[in-house]
Write a protein that holds these residues in place. Structure first.
Motif, short mmCIF file in Angstrom:
data_model
loop_
_atom_site.label_atom_id
_atom_site.label_comp_id
_atom_site.label_asym_id
_atom_site.label_seq_id
_atom_site.Cartn_x
_atom_site.Cartn_y
_atom_site.Cartn_z
N ARG A 52 26.36 4.38 45.78
CA ARG A 52 25.81 3.03 45.65
C ARG A 52 24.59 3.11 44.76
O ARG A 52 23.63 3.82 45.07
CB ARG A 52 25.40 2.48 47.01
CG ARG A 52 26.56 2.12 47.87
CD ARG A 52 26.12 1.27 49.06
NE ARG A 52 27.26 0.96 49.88
CZ ARG A 52 27.54 1.57 51.02
NH1 ARG A 52 26.77 2.51 51.47
NH2 ARG A 52 28.60 1.23 51.70
N LEU A 53 24.63 2.37 43.66
CA LEU A 53 23.47 2.34 42.77
C LEU A 53 22.41 1.45 43.38
O LEU A 53 22.70 0.38 43.92
CB LEU A 53 23.87 1.80 41.40
CG LEU A 53 24.89 2.64 40.65
CD1 LEU A 53 25.24 1.97 39.34
CD2 LEU A 53 24.37 4.03 40.41
N PRO A 81 26.62 21.87 47.76
CA PRO A 81 27.39 21.04 46.82
C PRO A 81 27.76 19.66 47.36
O PRO A 81 28.31 18.86 46.62
CB PRO A 81 28.64 21.87 46.53
CG PRO A 81 28.61 23.03 47.43
CD PRO A 81 27.31 23.08 48.14
N THR A 82 27.47 19.37 48.62
CA THR A 82 27.78 18.04 49.13
C THR A 82 26.79 16.99 48.62
O THR A 82 27.06 15.80 48.71
CB THR A 82 27.77 18.01 50.66
OG1 THR A 82 26.47 18.34 51.13
CG2 THR A 82 28.80 18.98 51.23
N THR A 139 22.88 11.06 47.72
CA THR A 139 23.92 10.81 48.71
C THR A 139 24.63 12.12 49.02
O THR A 139 24.42 13.12 48.35
CB THR A 139 24.96 9.79 48.20
OG1 THR A 139 25.61 10.33 47.04
CG2 THR A 139 24.32 8.47 47.86
N THR A 140 25.47 12.09 50.03
CA THR A 140 26.31 13.24 50.35
C THR A 140 27.74 12.90 50.00
O THR A 140 28.06 11.75 49.66
CB THR A 140 26.21 13.61 51.84
OG1 THR A 140 26.65 12.51 52.62
CG2 THR A 140 24.79 13.99 52.22
N ARG A 141 28.59 13.88 50.10
CA ARG A 141 30.00 13.70 49.72
C ARG A 141 30.66 12.58 50.53
O ARG A 141 31.48 11.83 50.03
CB ARG A 141 30.76 14.99 49.95
CG ARG A 141 32.21 14.93 49.57
CD ARG A 141 32.93 16.19 49.94
NE ARG A 141 32.25 17.34 49.38
CZ ARG A 141 32.86 18.34 48.79
NH1 ARG A 141 34.16 18.35 48.69
NH2 ARG A 141 32.18 19.35 48.32
N PRO A 201 14.30 10.69 46.42
CA PRO A 201 14.24 9.50 45.57
C PRO A 201 12.79 9.13 45.24
O PRO A 201 11.91 9.20 46.08
CB PRO A 201 14.89 8.42 46.44
CG PRO A 201 15.79 9.17 47.35
CD PRO A 201 15.08 10.46 47.63
N GLY A 202 12.56 8.77 43.99
CA GLY A 202 11.24 8.41 43.52
C GLY A 202 10.56 9.52 42.75
O GLY A 202 9.63 9.28 42.00
N GLY A 203 11.03 10.76 42.90
CA GLY A 203 10.44 11.88 42.17
C GLY A 203 11.18 12.12 40.87
O GLY A 203 12.28 11.61 40.64
N LEU A 204 10.59 12.91 40.00
CA LEU A 204 11.25 13.27 38.74
C LEU A 204 12.22 14.41 38.99
O LEU A 204 11.95 15.31 39.77
CB LEU A 204 10.22 13.70 37.70
CG LEU A 204 9.31 12.61 37.16
CD1 LEU A 204 8.26 13.20 36.22
CD2 LEU A 204 10.11 11.55 36.43
#
Length: 174
Positions: free
Chosen positions: A167-168, A144-145, A160-162, A57-60
């Protein structure tokens, strides 16, 4: 009490003029390249995290060349400047329902064209075939999870994982 400011200003002016004559400094000052976004203080990552470094999170999000149907394009073209959920598996019905409710584009990333030969054409999600190594998106095919939420500006908002509920990391106005 403030004596000497004229001399200091003259020295600053000379030093700045000398530094700005350097072509390297001029390129750095005029550059529009933004530094890579790092994980923030509110997003803790552990050394045992399953999330690959390119998908934090936070990266492109990587922008590889992909095949969509019969055309070749970059992932940016598939995203179309909207929020998306990118995963390497067939999205579950609850994930598709959450995407529809929030107006999010679900995207499935597959490694080759034979990977989704058994899936029907009208699935409710966009299937993207990676060409070549695929950058960090190959990690979604390998695991793929993982599910990645991508903001409209291509910044990874959440991973997130499967087993986790989508959650946004922002509130959605109604």
């Amino acid at each position: 009490m403030t004596g000497g400011q004229d001399r200091a200003a003259a020295i600053r002016k000379l030093a700045l003029g000398a530094v700005m004559r350097s072509t390297r400094v001029q390129e750095l000052v005029g550059s529009t390249v933004t530094p890579r976004l790092r994980t923030g203080a509110l997003q803790r990552t552990s050394a045992l995290s399953r999330v690959p470094g390119r998908l934090r999170p936070g990266g492109l999000i990587p922008n590889p060349t992909c095949a969509m149907g019969s055309s070749q394009a970059r992932l940016d073209d598939a995203l179309g400047g909207q929020t998306a959920v990118v995963t390497g598996r067939c999205p579950e019905p609850h994930l598709l329902d959450a995407c529809r409710a929030q107006g999010i584009l679900p995207i499935r990333v597959v490694g080759d064209a034979s990977a989704d030969a058994a899936t029907p054409t009208d699935t409710g999600w966009l299937t993207v075939h990676l060409n070549g190594p695929g950058g960090g998106l190959r990690a979604l095919v390998d695991d793929p999870t993982l599910t990645v939420v991508v903001r409209p500006d291509r910044v990874i908002a959440a991973v997130t994982t499967r087993s986790e509920v989508l959650r946004l990391p922002w509130t959605v106005g109604v």
